[in-house]
Design a protein around this motif. Structure first.
Motif, PDB file in Angstrom:
ATOM      1  N   LYS A 112      19.948  25.668  50.391  1.00 56.97           N
ATOM      2  CA  LYS A 112      18.571  25.561  49.894  1.00 56.97           C
ATOM      3  C   LYS A 112      18.309  26.629  48.831  1.00 56.97           C
ATOM      4  O   LYS A 112      17.626  26.365  47.844  1.00 56.97           O
ATOM      5  CB  LYS A 112      17.550  25.703  51.024  1.00 56.97           C
ATOM      6  CG  LYS A 112      17.685  24.702  52.129  1.00 56.97           C
ATOM      7  CD  LYS A 112      17.292  23.310  51.714  1.00 56.97           C
ATOM      8  CE  LYS A 112      17.268  22.427  52.939  1.00 56.97           C
ATOM      9  NZ  LYS A 112      17.852  21.156  52.800  1.00 56.97           N
ATOM     10  N   SER A 115      19.802  25.494  45.636  1.00 60.85           N
ATOM     11  CA  SER A 115      19.020  24.434  44.997  1.00 60.85           C
ATOM     12  C   SER A 115      17.754  25.001  44.357  1.00 60.85           C
ATOM     13  O   SER A 115      17.276  24.483  43.355  1.00 60.85           O
ATOM     14  CB  SER A 115      18.665  23.336  45.999  1.00 60.85           C
ATOM     15  OG  SER A 115      17.693  23.768  46.915  1.00 60.85           O
ATOM     16  N   LEU A 116      17.207  26.075  44.948  1.00 66.71           N
ATOM     17  CA  LEU A 116      16.042  26.731  44.359  1.00 66.71           C
ATOM     18  C   LEU A 116      16.413  27.339  43.009  1.00 66.71           C
ATOM     19  O   LEU A 116      15.651  27.245  42.045  1.00 66.71           O
ATOM     20  CB  LEU A 116      15.493  27.813  45.291  1.00 66.71           C
ATOM     21  CG  LEU A 116      14.305  28.626  44.799  1.00 66.71           C
ATOM     22  CD1 LEU A 116      13.095  27.722  44.581  1.00 66.71           C
ATOM     23  CD2 LEU A 116      13.955  29.731  45.772  1.00 66.71           C
ATOM     24  N   SER A 118      18.730  26.307  41.063  1.00 63.85           N
ATOM     25  CA  SER A 118      19.038  25.249  40.101  1.00 63.85           C
ATOM     26  C   SER A 118      17.844  24.330  39.861  1.00 63.85           C
ATOM     27  O   SER A 118      17.969  23.344  39.146  1.00 63.85           O
ATOM     28  CB  SER A 118      20.238  24.433  40.584  1.00 63.85           C
ATOM     29  OG  SER A 118      19.903  23.756  41.775  1.00 63.85           O
ATOM     30  N   ALA A 119      16.680  24.653  40.446  1.00 62.42           N
ATOM     31  CA  ALA A 119      15.493  23.807  40.274  1.00 62.42           C
ATOM     32  C   ALA A 119      14.965  23.847  38.842  1.00 62.42           C
ATOM     33  O   ALA A 119      14.173  22.998  38.453  1.00 62.42           O
ATOM     34  CB  ALA A 119      14.396  24.228  41.253  1.00 62.42           C
ATOM     35  N   ASP A 122      10.720  23.742  36.128  1.00 64.12           N
ATOM     36  CA  ASP A 122       9.650  22.852  36.586  1.00 64.12           C
ATOM     37  C   ASP A 122       8.891  23.517  37.739  1.00 64.12           C
ATOM     38  O   ASP A 122       9.443  23.760  38.808  1.00 64.12           O
ATOM     39  CB  ASP A 122      10.248  21.516  37.020  1.00 64.12           C
ATOM     40  CG  ASP A 122       9.183  20.516  37.440  1.00 64.12           C
ATOM     41  OD1 ASP A 122       8.006  20.697  37.062  1.00 64.12           O
ATOM     42  OD2 ASP A 122       9.542  19.553  38.142  1.00 64.12           O
ATOM     43  N   SER A 124       6.494  22.457  39.672  1.00 65.01           N
ATOM     44  CA  SER A 124       6.340  21.603  40.859  1.00 65.01           C
ATOM     45  C   SER A 124       7.618  21.625  41.708  1.00 65.01           C
ATOM     46  O   SER A 124       7.565  21.744  42.933  1.00 65.01           O
ATOM     47  CB  SER A 124       6.018  20.173  40.428  1.00 65.01           C
ATOM     48  OG  SER A 124       6.002  19.325  41.546  1.00 65.01           O
ATOM     49  N   ALA A 125       8.762  21.511  41.064  1.00 64.61           N
ATOM     50  CA  ALA A 125      10.042  21.544  41.775  1.00 64.61           C
ATOM     51  C   ALA A 125      10.278  22.910  42.395  1.00 64.61           C
ATOM     52  O   ALA A 125      10.795  23.015  43.510  1.00 64.61           O
ATOM     53  CB  ALA A 125      11.186  21.178  40.832  1.00 64.61           C
ATOM     54  N   GLN A 126       9.883  23.957  41.682  1.00 64.68           N
ATOM     55  CA  GLN A 126      10.027  25.326  42.202  1.00 64.68           C
ATOM     56  C   GLN A 126       9.192  25.508  43.472  1.00 64.68           C
ATOM     57  O   GLN A 126       9.665  26.057  44.453  1.00 64.68           O
ATOM     58  CB  GLN A 126       9.563  26.344  41.140  1.00 64.68           C
ATOM     59  CG  GLN A 126      10.530  26.573  40.030  1.00 64.68           C
ATOM     60  CD  GLN A 126      11.526  27.655  40.384  1.00 64.68           C
ATOM     61  OE1 GLN A 126      11.316  28.452  41.274  1.00 64.68           O
ATOM     62  NE2 GLN A 126      12.641  27.659  39.669  1.00 64.68           N
ATOM     63  N   ARG A 127       7.929  25.034  43.441  1.00 61.17           N
ATOM     64  CA  ARG A 127       7.033  25.158  44.586  1.00 61.17           C
ATOM     65  C   ARG A 127       7.591  24.391  45.792  1.00 61.17           C
ATOM     66  O   ARG A 127       7.586  24.892  46.909  1.00 61.17           O
ATOM     67  CB  ARG A 127       5.646  24.624  44.207  1.00 61.17           C
ATOM     68  CG  ARG A 127       4.533  25.538  44.570  1.00 61.17           C
ATOM     69  CD  ARG A 127       3.133  25.067  44.229  1.00 61.17           C
ATOM     70  NE  ARG A 127       2.959  23.791  43.556  1.00 61.17           N
ATOM     71  CZ  ARG A 127       2.829  23.626  42.241  1.00 61.17           C
ATOM     72  NH1 ARG A 127       2.878  24.667  41.434  1.00 61.17           N
ATOM     73  NH2 ARG A 127       2.646  22.426  41.723  1.00 61.17           N
ATOM     74  N   LYS A 128       8.053  23.191  45.540  1.00 63.62           N
ATOM     75  CA  LYS A 128       8.604  22.361  46.612  1.00 63.62           C
ATOM     76  C   LYS A 128       9.848  23.024  47.210  1.00 63.62           C
ATOM     77  O   LYS A 128      10.015  23.095  48.422  1.00 63.62           O
ATOM     78  CB  LYS A 128       8.945  20.977  46.079  1.00 63.62           C
ATOM     79  CG  LYS A 128       9.413  20.012  47.148  1.00 63.62           C
ATOM     80  CD  LYS A 128       9.637  18.627  46.577  1.00 63.62           C
ATOM     81  CE  LYS A 128      10.047  17.685  47.678  1.00 63.62           C
ATOM     82  NZ  LYS A 128      10.274  16.329  47.185  1.00 63.62           N
ATOM     83  N   ALA A 129      10.714  23.532  46.358  1.00 64.27           N
ATOM     84  CA  ALA A 129      11.935  24.194  46.823  1.00 64.27           C
ATOM     85  C   ALA A 129      11.603  25.451  47.625  1.00 64.27           C
ATOM     86  O   ALA A 129      12.241  25.732  48.644  1.00 64.27           O
ATOM     87  CB  ALA A 129      12.830  24.528  45.645  1.00 64.27           C
TER      88      ALA A 129
END
Length: 184
Positions: A112, A115-116, A118-119, A122, A124-129
């Motif tokens: 995880k 993946s953070l 490599s997010a 973005d 939104s993707a950063q917050r979700k990760a």
């Protein structure tokens, strides 16, 4: 890659059963905290009922002696040796489960984190990760806390055992039993 799954089975349920239930520990067992904790509670039944187990085992050895099927040593010594072997085997199985799940959850957390990174940019993707990462860290902490719980439960069971089996010591030939005896 997670470590090899422990081969654990019907010994999770400490009450004798004619139809034992086999429990296979998998990464999904480790990731579902309620399933993991329920499994650990099943394995801890022996420790929780140590005095009752000693009473029952002593009664069984008395019955064997009455029937002329007695073993080496007195009844108390035989009962203590039998329960100690059960405790050691149970502690070893629980240790295997906890260590396996610690490795699985640690590996998942590392994935995880990668993946953070490599997010990208973005938001939104950063917050979700980050949310997923936080949930994984909470799960990791809960699994790691089981190591401390195990130490406490083993110590409590050992003290109850020593209260009833004051003169018992595992044989020096049983390396694993001696290791547990010395570690508690």
């Amino acid at each position: 890659m997670p470590p090899k799954q422990p081969q654990l089975g019907s010994l999770a349920i400490q009450a004798p059963s004619l139809t034992p239930k086999t429990v296979h520990v998998s990464p999904s067992t480790c990731h579902d905290i309620s399933v993991f904790k329920d499994l650990m509670n099943q394995y801890r039944k022996l420790d929780d009922t140590i005095n009752m187990r000693l009473n029952r085992t002593t009664a069984q050895y008395r019955d064997r002696e009455r029937e002329g099927i007695s073993g080496k040593g007195d009844i108390e010594e035989q009962a203590c040796a039998h329960v100690w072997r059960e405790l050691v085997a149970n502690w070893s199985r629980r240790k295997d489960i906890v260590e396996y799940c610690v490795a699985v959850v640690d590996q998942s957390l590392d994935e995880k984190r990668q993946s953070l990174q490599s997010a990208g940019d973005d938001a939104s993707a950063q917050r979700k990760a980050k949310g997923i990462l936080y949930a994984e860290e909470v799960k990791r902490n809960q699994i790691h806390n089981e190591l401390a719980v195990e130490t406490i439960i083993r110590k409590r069971a050992y003290e109850a055992f020593r209260t009833r089996c004051r003169y018992f010591e595992p044989p020096t030939s049983d390396v694993e039993a001696r290791k547990w005896w010395d570690s508690v």
